[in-house]
Write an enzyme that holds these catalytic residues in place. Structure first.
Site, PDB file in Angstrom:
ATOM      1  CB  SER A   1       2.824  13.902   5.894  1.00  0.00           C
ATOM      2  OG  SER A   1       3.222  13.760   4.539  1.00  0.00           O
TER       3      SER A   1
ATOM      4  CE1 TYR B   1       2.576   8.887   6.278  1.00  0.00           C
ATOM      5  CE2 TYR B   1       2.187  10.283   4.361  1.00  0.00           C
ATOM      6  CZ  TYR B   1       2.921   9.972   5.483  1.00  0.00           C
ATOM      7  OH  TYR B   1       4.006  10.743   5.829  1.00  0.00           O
TER       8      TYR B   1
END
Length: 284
Positions: free
Chosen positions: A147, A161
């Site tokens: 990401s 995350y």
């Protein structure tokens, strides 16, 4: 040999029944690959397979239910791929969870869930499928979805995350050179805002990691998030990934929206780095 054409190649895509994974699946099928969709959600699998019906595309797609944190299930999937296709050529470690919540409320259940899927699932893919990919001698490619959150300083509610996705980046960067000797390419997908179901983390959390979670309220709120029409279409990402495989790109980046933040983070590390080799000065 590296992947130079998708015709006759077999791709195994985790989290492949929706969002980015499904976008990659659609593009690879259109470019001639056989695709195996692996996903935790049977409802997503059923919906995805229906999208391939007609036009001869259904013959190029199959699916299986897979929890990427289960090494036993992964081993069974690999054995099936060996029996049906003589092993896979392309592994797409795409399954992930968009975990977020107040970091001071995070419990072991939240860390185990976020890291277990986002980096544990990637490691399970590598460990399970690499022996197969090396043994068949056809070369291949591994794409792992990280990401853009891994490349910038994120707010605290995204700490788990971002950290788990950063681990994906560093692992893949480190192994790329060694796998090149086996003619297996390695790419890291660094997506920004994409139309996907990543906000449905609560629905994908196993029961044993629900008890004691500090993120129940945050996940319930996140599940209500609406996907913006302005976000990138999954098929566009799929084309980027397909092109990245053919070019053996290390980084496949979908958006430039964080570029200034990326540059600032890199510069901060450089600014904190001594200009003198301290070890050499000490005579070590």
């Amino acid at each position: 040999m590296y992947i130079t054409d998708f015709t006759g190649r077999t791709a195994f895509i985790t989290g492949g029944a929706s969002g980015i994974g499904l976008g990659i699946a659609k593009v690879l099928v259109e470019r001639g690959a056989r695709v195996v969709i692996a996903d935790l959600r049977q409802d997503h699998i059923d919906t995805a397979l229906a999208q391939f019906a007609g036009g001869g595309r259904s013959n190029a797609v199959s699916a299986l239910q897979l929890d990427v944190t289960s090494r036993e299930a992964y081993a069974e999937a690999a054995a099936r791929m060996q029996a049906e296709f003589g092993g896979i050529d392309i592994l797409v470690n795409n399954a992930g969870v968009g975990l977020e919540g107040p970091v001071l409320q995070a419990t072991y259940a939240d860390y185990d869930f976020g890291f277990g899927v986002n980096i544990g699932g990637v490691i399970n893919g590598f460990v399970t499928f690499l022996p197969q990919m090396i043994a068949h001698g056809r070369g291949g490619h591994v794409v792992s979805t990280a990401s853009l959150a891994a490349e910038v300083v994120m707010p605290a509610h995204l700490a788990i995350y971002a950290a788990s996705k950063a681990a994906v980046c560093h692992y893949c960067e480190a192994v790329k050179g060694e796998l090149a000797a086996q003619q297996i390419g390695v790419s890291i997908l660094l997506p920004g805002p994409i139309k996907s179901n990543i906000h449905q983390a609560q629905l994908n959390r196993p029961d044993h990691l629900r008890a004691g979670s500090g993120f129940a309220e945050s996940e319930a709120k996140l599940a209500q998030r609406e996907v913006s029409d302005s976000w990138m279409e999954p098929e566009e990402v799929g084309n980027m990934v397909a092109d990245g495989i053919l070019a053996d790109k290390t980084y496949i980046v979908t958006h430039g929206i964080f570029k200034d933040w990326q540059r600032a983070r890199a510069q901060a590390v450089l600014d904190a780095t001594p200009d003198v080799d301290n070890a050499a000065v000490r005579g070590l």
